[in-house]
Design an enzyme around this catalytic site. Structure first.
Site, PDB file in Angstrom:
ATOM      1  N   GLU A   1       0.813  -1.216   0.000  1.00 48.17           N
ATOM      2  CA  GLU A   1       0.000   0.000   0.000  1.00 48.17           C
ATOM      3  C   GLU A   1       0.847   1.266   0.000  1.00 48.17           C
ATOM      4  OE1 GLU A   1      -3.761   1.612   2.613  1.00 48.17           O
ATOM      5  OE2 GLU A   1      -3.627  -0.489   2.059  1.00 48.17           O
TER       6      GLU A   1
ATOM      7  N   ASP B   1      -3.081  -3.359   2.751  1.00 41.60           N
ATOM      8  CA  ASP B   1      -3.747  -3.606   4.034  1.00 41.60           C
ATOM      9  C   ASP B   1      -5.054  -4.359   3.803  1.00 41.60           C
ATOM     10  OD1 ASP B   1      -1.702  -2.175   5.186  1.00 41.60           O
ATOM     11  OD2 ASP B   1      -2.857  -0.313   5.346  1.00 41.60           O
TER      12      ASP B   1
ATOM     13  N   TYR C   1      -2.308  -4.037  12.981  1.00 37.25           N
ATOM     14  CA  TYR C   1      -3.115  -3.130  12.162  1.00 37.25           C
ATOM     15  C   TYR C   1      -4.075  -2.324  13.038  1.00 37.25           C
ATOM     16  CZ  TYR C   1      -5.658  -1.511   8.060  1.00 37.25           C
ATOM     17  OH  TYR C   1      -6.217  -0.731   7.084  1.00 37.25           O
TER      18      TYR C   1
END
Length: 748
Positions: free
Chosen positions: A7, A105, A314
């Protein structure tokens, strides 16, 4: 050639360093960093920059004057690139590639970002094979496990993300254009309206109206100051608590004012179990970070940095239940050296590590936990503060309950019942690991029934009820979650937009007059926009797209039907809406009354474009005050005691808000300064008076001080150090040390 798409560049670099047998080679392609290594085949890892394309209207819809706002509702939507270099690099890689692994992600936005890149790659080379890897932390174990078990791309999840982009574009652009044109607020001062933004702003405005409509109700409390034979003092309060009748309170005072002693009638001791906290999800993290001085957007920005550097898992998750796949003992062993050693060692003594559980359990990502050990020297001050918060919360979820000993005492003062409650922490439990916002002991002296206590004084305190509190960012995000407004990934951005659009200021959030004008007009003539029901329904529908239960096309069509219904309401009331907005927005420019003629003083612009405060009775009255050239002006509800003018606050992008204060006081001070500059339209702050020049006062600390009215060194010198310490949670010693430094700086 195997292409791996991450990303962001930092994630690409870390993933490459984990997967490569030896240090990967860094190259440039079309001005973009790529990382090359050979394993089973030549592999290139490349990072994007989040979304590299965006949804938009065709260029013919750009003119606000030529294209009616309603036409945007059913207009065609196109996709346009936003990062041409990255698009060019992807096309270059596609020509030589055989297989693509999407390693963005794993959430709705991440899936869409990956699919956007994949679509560009496949347009150049339709024969590319593709797969997806999912991970929750950028650590060697997580990354190696993910790449050893690739899965399919979830196109339904990506469609859900894409539908949000389209719906938010159509709603935001059409409604913003309509209200801005009707009100005459164009250019940089346009009136922003949004599907999630407007209901959120309505919550803030409605709470402020509750506060304004609130009528304080007086009441009285009666306290007795007592001490035992050892001179140990404490305070007892009358058992009635709030007494709503003053005569009743006075009668009690008359009865006890000449009493010299009090008798202990009853003592009840018990234990209170203080259970450990649940694991962090996004909302819990933002709320906890907010309580120690982080804004919601700053908390998420720093959490994202920690995640991409492999330090935490995350940070966008709803989950509050750790999955069984995490080896807790192994994770705690990571901290068996370093500053957290004593805490980790204590937990590792446990035979079983059983964490707390919250009510929300999902399968996409675990709760937020520390993924690897970080040294304090590796992080800046804010990053370390956030990292430590995550580490300590993780520890606390495995710790025992804290135990308090409580004591309730009933007393008699000349037949009047009084009471006092005490509490002391007898087993710190989880609070040893997680000391944030801990309640303090309320100690009572050792007492027993029939003890005679001396009365120092009895006082009757006049009080009144308080209005409902304003929303802080953490509390507002919790409420948004409850009402289905936005998602874990977007709520902090919505709050940031409210600040940047000057709809709110301060902390807790205070709405401006512009916010009042917009929300009051919409609530009256198009209430659907300000209610959470509509946007919550669309959020549910977008979730169903992700689950494969609804198509993206159907949900977008349904949202357009809703919006067309809203436009019918708007168009049927257009004249009333225009009048309501213009009247309300004019009030946003009123600073107070002119001292010369008592007309309104307004924020105005000269023919040359410079800003000033001028009298509404011009040209008959020429009273005026200068204003700074740059920054957005916010008229606050705080008024000057000397001039009865509203204080002004100045917002500048990328800078801390500046409280200008009373414009007349500021101008008087400016005239006193021996400044060589002749530009009287810009008021400058004396650099030597800047509070951040004091060692130890960074941006976060300055923001805390700003919230209690301390904007410069002079303010700091005049402040009550004890009160400042109490309100900001900054130690009293630090406040006094800073006052000494400020005194020297100003006097020199």
């Amino acid at each position: 050639m195997h292409i791996i798409i991450a990303e962001k560049n930092i994630a690409a670099r870390r993933i490459a360093s984990i997967l490569a047998p030896k240090k990967p080679k860094k190259n440039r392609l079309s001005g973009v960093d790529i990382y090359e290594f050979d394993k089973d085949e030549k592999t290139i890892v490349m990072g994007l920059s989040g979304h590299i394309v965006k949804v938009d209207f065709p260029s013919q819809y750009n003119s606000w004057q030529k294209i009616d706002a309603k036409e945007l509702v059913d207009a065609e939507i196109v996709t346009v690139p936003t990062h041409n270099k990255i698009v060019s690099a992807l096309k270059g890689l596609a020509k030589k590639g055989k297989k693509v692994t999407i390693a963005t992600d794993y959430d709705r936005e991440g899936e869409l970002i990956g699919v956007e890149a994949l679509n560009i790659l496949k347009k150049t080379n339709s024969n590319l094979e593709f797969e997806r890897v999912r991970y929750s932390a950028i650590t060697p174990k997580e990354i190696n496990d993910a790449f050893s078990s690739p899965v399919d791309i979830d196109f339904s999840l990506a469609d859900a993300g894409h539908s949000r982009q389209v719906i938010d574009l159509v709603w935001g652009a059409s409604l913003t254009r309509y209200l801005s044109i009707v009100s005459g607020r164009l250019g940089n001062m346009f009136l922003s309206v949004g599907r999630v933004q407007s209901p959120t702003l309505a919550i803030i405005v409605d709470r402020e109206k509750e506060r304004e409509a609130f009528v304080p109700k007086p009441y009285w409390e009666i306290n007795a100051h007592l001490h035992d034979t050892n001179k140990d003092k404490f305070v007892a309060s009358h058992s009635k608590g709030r007494i709503w009748n003053k005569k009743e309170a006075e009668a009690i005072i008359d009865n006890v004012k000449s009493t010299d002693f009090s008798i202990v009638k009853e003592i009840k001791k018990s234990q209170k179990i203080d259970k450990p906290p649940i694991p962090f999800n996004t909302t819990e993290l933002i709320s906890a970070a907010s309580s120690i001085g982080f804004t919601a957007s700053n908390a998420m920005r720093i959490a994202e940095t920690l995640y991409t550097n492999g330090y935490i898992s995350y940070p966008r998750t709803d989950n509050t239940v750790y999955p069984s796949s995490i080896d807790f003992r192994e994770q705690l062993n990571v901290f068996s050296n370093g500053v957290f050693k004593k805490y980790a060692d204590e937990l590792l003594k446990k035979k079983q590590l059983i964490p707390t559980k919250g009510k929300k359990e999902t399968t996409d990502h675990p709760p937020i936990y520390p993924a690897s050990y970080a040294k304090k020297s590796e992080l800046n001050e804010q990053e370390w503060k956030m990292y430590e918060l995550v580490v300590r919360r993780f520890f606390a979820t495995f710790a025992d309950s804290a135990i308090w000993e409580t004591m309730k005492v009933k007393l008699d003062l000349n037949n009047e019942p009084f009471k006092s409650n005490g509490a002391r922490l007898i087993d710190s439990g989880w609070r040893w690991y997680y000391p944030y916002n801990a309640p303090e002991d309320r100690l009572l002296p050792p007492l027993k029934e029939n003890d005679k206590l001396m009365v120092e004084k009895v006082e009757m305190i006049d009080k009144e009820t308080n209005p409902p509190g304003r929303y802080g960012q953490g509390r507002l995000i919790r409420l948004m979650e409850e009402l289905g407004l936005g998602t874990k990934a977007t709520r902090h951005d919505i709050i940031s937009k409210l600040y940047s659009r000057t709809y709110v200021h301060g902390s807790p959030l205070i709405p401006t007059k512009t916010a009042y004008a917009v929300i009051e007009t919409l609530e009256k003539y198009a209430p659907t926009i300000t209610k959470p029901d509509m946007t919550s329904k669309l959020e549910e529908d977008m979730d169903k797209i992700a689950e494969g239960l609804l198509t993206e096309e159907k949900v977008i069509d349904e949202s357009r039907k809703m919006l067309n219904t809203i436009f019918l309401e708007l168009e049927n009331n257009q004249d009333k809406i225009a009048e309501s907005l213009r009247t309300g927005l004019r009030e946003d420019k009123i600073v107070g009354q002119c001292p010369d003629c008592e007309s309104n003083l307004l924020i105005r612009r000269s023919k040359r474009g410079s800003r000033f405060i001028g009298c509404d009775n011009y040209p008959d009255c020429n009273f005026s005050l200068p204003l700074p050239k740059s920054g957005q002006l916010v008229v606050t509800n705080k008024t000057c005691e000397n001039h009865n003018l509203n204080h002004l606050r100045i917002l500048s992008k990328g800078r801390r808000p500046w409280n200008l204060g009373c414009p007349q006081c500021n101008f008087i001070e400016w005239k006193k300064e021996k400044n060589n500059s002749h530009n009287v339209t810009q008021v400058k702050v004396n650099v030597s008076d800047d509070i951040t020049k004091i060692k130890g006062v960074g941006k976060i600390t300055a923001q805390k001080l700003d919230e209690v009215g301390i904007n410069n060194m002079n303010d700091l010198l005049k402040a009550d150090a004890f009160e400042v310490s109490k309100k900001t949670n900054i130690s009293l010693k630090k406040i006094k040390d800073w006052q000494d430094i400020a005194s020297v700086a100003i006097n020199n």
